[in-house]
Write a protein that holds these residues in place. Structure first.
Motif, short mmCIF file in Angstrom:
data_model
loop_
_atom_site.label_atom_id
_atom_site.label_comp_id
_atom_site.label_asym_id
_atom_site.label_seq_id
_atom_site.Cartn_x
_atom_site.Cartn_y
_atom_site.Cartn_z
N ALA A 50 16.37 -16.28 23.84
CA ALA A 50 15.43 -15.16 23.86
C ALA A 50 14.62 -15.21 25.16
CB ALA A 50 14.49 -15.23 22.65
N VAL A 51 14.58 -14.09 25.86
CA VAL A 51 13.93 -14.00 27.16
C VAL A 51 12.76 -13.04 27.10
CG1 VAL A 51 14.27 -13.43 29.61
CG2 VAL A 51 16.13 -14.48 28.30
N GLN A 52 11.68 -13.39 27.79
CA GLN A 52 10.46 -12.58 27.76
C GLN A 52 10.71 -11.17 28.27
OE1 GLN A 52 10.00 -11.84 31.83
NE2 GLN A 52 8.15 -11.57 30.62
N ALA A 53 9.95 -10.23 27.70
CA ALA A 53 9.97 -8.85 28.17
C ALA A 53 8.57 -8.36 28.50
CB ALA A 53 10.61 -7.93 27.13
N ASP A 54 7.57 -9.19 28.15
CA ASP A 54 6.18 -8.86 28.44
C ASP A 54 5.52 -10.05 29.11
OD1 ASP A 54 3.70 -7.26 28.17
OD2 ASP A 54 3.10 -8.90 26.84
N GLN A 55 4.62 -9.79 30.04
CA GLN A 55 4.02 -10.87 30.83
C GLN A 55 2.70 -11.31 30.21
OE1 GLN A 55 6.33 -10.62 34.84
NE2 GLN A 55 4.35 -9.65 35.09
N SER A 56 2.83 -12.11 29.16
CA SER A 56 1.66 -12.65 28.48
C SER A 56 2.07 -13.92 27.74
CB SER A 56 1.09 -11.63 27.48
OG SER A 56 2.00 -11.44 26.40
N GLU A 57 1.08 -14.79 27.53
CA GLU A 57 1.37 -15.97 26.73
C GLU A 57 1.56 -15.60 25.26
OE1 GLU A 57 -0.89 -19.52 27.19
OE2 GLU A 57 -0.84 -19.46 29.38
N GLU A 58 1.00 -14.47 24.85
CA GLU A 58 1.24 -13.99 23.49
C GLU A 58 2.72 -13.73 23.27
OE1 GLU A 58 -2.95 -13.45 24.44
OE2 GLU A 58 -1.16 -12.82 25.50
N GLU A 59 3.38 -13.21 24.30
CA GLU A 59 4.82 -12.98 24.24
C GLU A 59 5.57 -14.29 24.07
OE1 GLU A 59 8.61 -10.75 25.40
OE2 GLU A 59 6.85 -10.46 24.15
N THR A 60 5.16 -15.29 24.84
CA THR A 60 5.81 -16.60 24.75
C THR A 60 5.63 -17.19 23.35
OG1 THR A 60 5.39 -16.94 27.11
CG2 THR A 60 5.91 -18.89 25.80
N GLU A 61 4.43 -17.08 22.80
CA GLU A 61 4.18 -17.57 21.43
C GLU A 61 5.03 -16.82 20.42
OE1 GLU A 61 2.39 -20.06 20.50
OE2 GLU A 61 1.07 -20.50 22.21
N PHE A 62 5.14 -15.52 20.59
CA PHE A 62 5.95 -14.68 19.70
C PHE A 62 7.41 -15.13 19.71
CE2 PHE A 62 8.74 -10.82 19.89
CZ PHE A 62 8.78 -10.53 18.54
N LEU A 63 7.96 -15.34 20.89
CA LEU A 63 9.36 -15.75 20.99
C LEU A 63 9.58 -17.15 20.42
CD1 LEU A 63 10.30 -14.38 24.54
CD2 LEU A 63 10.80 -13.36 22.31
N LEU A 64 8.65 -18.05 20.66
CA LEU A 64 8.78 -19.40 20.10
C LEU A 64 8.72 -19.37 18.58
CD1 LEU A 64 6.62 -21.42 22.66
CD2 LEU A 64 9.09 -21.66 22.28
N GLU A 65 7.90 -18.48 18.03
CA GLU A 65 7.82 -18.34 16.58
C GLU A 65 9.13 -17.77 16.04
OE1 GLU A 65 5.86 -18.82 12.90
OE2 GLU A 65 5.41 -19.57 14.90
N CYS A 66 9.70 -16.78 16.74
CA CYS A 66 11.00 -16.25 16.35
C CYS A 66 12.06 -17.35 16.32
CB CYS A 66 11.45 -15.15 17.33
SG CYS A 66 10.57 -13.58 17.19
N ALA A 67 12.05 -18.18 17.36
CA ALA A 67 13.04 -19.26 17.46
C ALA A 67 12.83 -20.32 16.38
CB ALA A 67 12.97 -19.89 18.85
#
Length: 276
Positions: A50-67
């Motif tokens: 999963a690769v970021q599509a938004d430039q925020s740490e919230e995005e990174t947290e969201f993707l890590l939660e998905c994973a």
């Protein structure tokens, strides 16, 4: 083993996701793991990054939660502000997550012709190596010379070029694009994703043969050990189904050995992103 090395998730937000304009109605909605899982299964894909599509740490947290909640997501390429003075602290924090594999910045949207060569950005790039993290290079073809200069300054950093640098597919191979791709391919710390091609076509219209000259160049430039298949789902849906996108790559590599196919379709991604 097949690994899709490039896809995205989002809860659609019309303000945050304003890059999804009126021509992209098909992706103006939520795209979450529950939607991708059956697509991967139908195409015999074992996992994804999963690769970021938004430039925020919230995005990174969201993707890590998905994973964390979906084992088929094997890793995350997130976003951190590489220009920040506290970047080492942030990298220390996120590196505690075993699924955090790398960082990406949407450089294609930056107007500064030397954005990636600024001291603060270079400082952030140079911190990635000590944490064993990749950097995904997202640029358009006009920024390729800048990418070559970046790589030259960072000989030990693992780079992954996204979307074969987004050439205009419908116009055929441009000599300047080819020159820079071969220059990047000469650096052994640079790999290239075979992704994002269908959406770089005129009006999203294409035939499979349109991609062959581009694939010929990147295979020659990078070799089969540094190429990674990626779907760019759901963005790819603007121009084709998941099945059509993966078949472009699979059919092109039919003439290659089984070992080479396994590398491009998954083994390289597992090695480069250090997947479990």
């Amino acid at each position: 083993m097949i690994i899709d090395a490039h896809q995205h998730f989002w809860n659609y937000d019309p303000v945050r996701d304003s890059w999804i304009d009126d021509s992209m109605q098909v992706i103006r909605k939520d795209f979450l793991p529950k939607g991708l899982r059956p697509v991967l299964e139908a195409n015999n894909v074992d996992g994804c990054i999963a690769v970021q599509a938004d430039q925020s740490e919230e995005e990174t947290e969201f993707l890590l939660e998905c994973a964390k909640n979906n084992p088929f997501i094997k890793g995350v390429v997130g976003w951190l502000d590489l220009r920040a003075e506290n970047i080492e602290e942030r990298l220390t924090h996120y590196s505690k997550h075993k699924l955090f594999k790398g960082v990406r910045h949407i450089v294609q949207a930056e107007t500064d012709d030397a954005f990636m060569l600024k001291p603060d950005f270079l400082n952030g790039i140079n911190k990635l190596e000590q944490f064993g993290l990749t950097y995904d290079i997202l640029i358009h073809e006009g920024q390729l010379s800048q990418a070559v200069a970046l790589v030259e300054k960072c000989p030990n950093q693992q780079f992954v070029l996204d979307h074969i640098a987004k050439p205009k597919i419908s116009n055929g191979v441009d000599s300047i694009w080819e020159k820079h791709m071969r220059a990047l391919g000469a650096y052994k710390n640079v790999s290239c994703k075979i992704s994002g091609m269908v959406t770089e076509t005129q009006d999203f219209k294409w035939q499979e043969k349109d991609f062959t000259p581009f694939l010929d160049v990147i295979v020659d430039a990078f070799g089969v050990d540094r190429l990674l298949y990626g779907s760019d789902w759901p963005v790819c849906l603007l121009a084709g189904t998941y099945g059509e996108v993966i078949q472009i790559v699979q059919r092109y590599f039919e003439k290659f050995s089984k070992q080479d196919v396994l590398k491009v379709m998954g083994e390289n991604a597992a090695r480069i992103y250090k997947l479990d």
